[in-house]
Motif scaffolding. Structure first.
Motif, PDB file in Angstrom:
ATOM      1  N   ILE A 307       0.861  -1.180   0.000  1.00  0.00           N
ATOM      2  CA  ILE A 307       0.000   0.000   0.000  1.00  0.00           C
ATOM      3  C   ILE A 307       0.896   1.227   0.000  1.00  0.00           C
ATOM      4  N   ARG A 308       0.554   2.185  -0.807  1.00  0.00           N
ATOM      5  CA  ARG A 308       1.337   3.417  -0.836  1.00  0.00           C
ATOM      6  C   ARG A 308       0.463   4.605  -0.492  1.00  0.00           C
ATOM      7  N   ASP A 309       0.930   5.395   0.459  1.00  0.00           N
ATOM      8  CA  ASP A 309       0.224   6.613   0.839  1.00  0.00           C
ATOM      9  C   ASP A 309       0.645   7.740  -0.093  1.00  0.00           C
ATOM     10  N   VAL A 310      -0.231   8.134  -0.992  1.00  0.00           N
ATOM     11  CA  VAL A 310       0.122   9.147  -1.987  1.00  0.00           C
ATOM     12  C   VAL A 310       0.241  10.539  -1.378  1.00  0.00           C
ATOM     13  N   THR A 311      -0.261  10.725  -0.144  1.00  0.00           N
ATOM     14  CA  THR A 311      -0.153  12.048   0.482  1.00  0.00           C
ATOM     15  C   THR A 311       1.230  12.277   1.080  1.00  0.00           C
ATOM     16  N   LEU A 312       1.968  11.185   1.315  1.00  0.00           N
ATOM     17  CA  LEU A 312       3.299  11.268   1.922  1.00  0.00           C
ATOM     18  C   LEU A 312       3.275  12.090   3.203  1.00  0.00           C
ATOM     19  N   SER A 313       2.245  11.872   4.025  1.00  0.00           N
ATOM     20  CA  SER A 313       2.078  12.617   5.272  1.00  0.00           C
ATOM     21  C   SER A 313       1.999  11.648   6.448  1.00  0.00           C
ATOM     22  N   THR A 314       2.253  12.165   7.641  1.00  0.00           N
ATOM     23  CA  THR A 314       2.150  11.340   8.839  1.00  0.00           C
ATOM     24  C   THR A 314       0.719  10.849   9.035  1.00  0.00           C
ATOM     25  N   ILE A 315      -0.253  11.728   8.812  1.00  0.00           N
ATOM     26  CA  ILE A 315      -1.663  11.351   8.967  1.00  0.00           C
ATOM     27  C   ILE A 315      -2.018  10.244   7.979  1.00  0.00           C
TER      28      ILE A 315
END
Length: 327
Positions: A307-315
């Motif tokens: 899974i990749r978080d596209v926001t690249l944020s801690t949240i």
């Protein structure tokens, strides 16, 4: 890092190869197993006994004589006035199996030439270059043998060049996941990322990359006409030698390298093919230059989902961690 997930089954044959030597030009040729790729090394094709290599593919010149060497902190530049003191050759014929990947088995076949050089003037430092000719392309790296005065040293700049025929194109890219732009090799800007794909006027496609780097800075490339600074005599000398010839690119390191006895640099690798598809079919050459896996039993490594978080944020990262925990 790729090599951690690979396990190799190598069947080496360490036998003496026939190296073709041209006495008139003091050049040494190394052929790929299928004899379609030829690396030619010489320490006198450029002035001042600067070591240089060139590459031919199916009888066509891919790289013209390209300089090699280093700049070291607190020492004289390590790139000229060399004599060849020793040449060793060997061949490798084998395969290896990945834990997972695009192929069940990868070939690892090459002919190798190890060239030891020594400065003709004090302090008579030693430098070794290791060339490999594969059916898929070429690779080379530098080694610093154990020697007095070189127990510890700092590489501030690598002077490796890639001198292309005029009219060669490159697909340059800058920054993380940037846009690719097709430009003449003469227009390649500083800090261009690797791999770099090129196309020569003879319709030779190639991809320049680096491999086997575990204790060496990553590299950019840039046009050699812009490497000089007003007070850098080495850069000025190299630039003057290439004056009127902007078809050469050179390595620029992303930091200093802290070397010691028997130090090895990263591999400079070039995959060569007749078409872009051929480059994709030979992309495993980069894997061959990594160290074999040190994991004795890799059976516990299983391909899975990612899974990749596209926001690249801690949240965003915590959100996906929570999601994965619930599955």
């Amino acid at each position: 890092m790729i090599a951690v997930f690979l396990t190799r089954l190598l069947i080496p044959f360490l036998v003496l190869l026939q190296v073709q030597v041209s006495r008139a030009a003091s050049s040494y040729d190394l052929l790929s197993p299928n004899q379609q790729i030829r690396i030619q090394f010489s320490n006198d094709s450029l002035r001042n006994d600067i070591p240089a290599y060139q590459v031919f593919y199916k009888g066509r010149q891919f790289l013209r004589p390209s300089a090699m060497g280093f700049q070291l902190a607190g020492q004289a530049t390590f790139h000229s006035l060399f004599k060849i003191t020793d040449i060793k050759t060997r061949e490798q014929r084998g395969t290896w199996k990945p834990v997972y990947g695009e192929r069940a088995v990868y070939p690892d076949n090459y002919n190798e030439m190890q060239i030891t050089m020594q400065e003709k003037i004090l302090p008579h430092r030693l430098l070794k270059v290791v060339f490999r000719a594969y059916n898929e392309g070429v690779a080379f790296r530098y080694e610093f043998p154990d020697q007095p005065g070189m127990k510890n040293f700092t590489i501030t700049r690598e002077l490796t060049e890639f001198a292309f025929p005029a009219g060669t194109f490159a697909w340059q890219e800058h920054g993380h996941e940037g846009l690719y732009n097709k430009v003449l090799i003469s227009a390649v800007k500083p800090d261009c990322e690797l791999p770099l794909t090129v196309l020569t006027p003879d319709t030779i496609y190639a991809a320049i990359a680096e491999g086997g780097s575990s204790d060496y800075p990553r590299a950019y490339v840039q046009n050699s006409t812009v490497v000089a600074t007003p007070y850098d005599s080495v850069s000025i000398a190299l630039r003057n030698r290439r004056r009127g010839d902007p078809n050469t690119i050179s390595i620029t390191l992303r930091g200093e390298a802290k070397g010691k006895s028997n130090y090895e640099t990263a591999w400079r690798m070039i995959t060569i093919a007749d078409s872009p598809g051929g480059l994709m079919e030979r992309n495993y050459l980069l894997l061959n230059l990594n160290e074999p896996s040190k994991i004795a039993d890799p059976s516990w490594i299983k391909p899975g989902k990612a899974i990749r978080d596209v926001t690249l944020s801690t949240i965003g990262g915590k959100k996906y961690i929570d999601y994965a925990q619930k599955q």
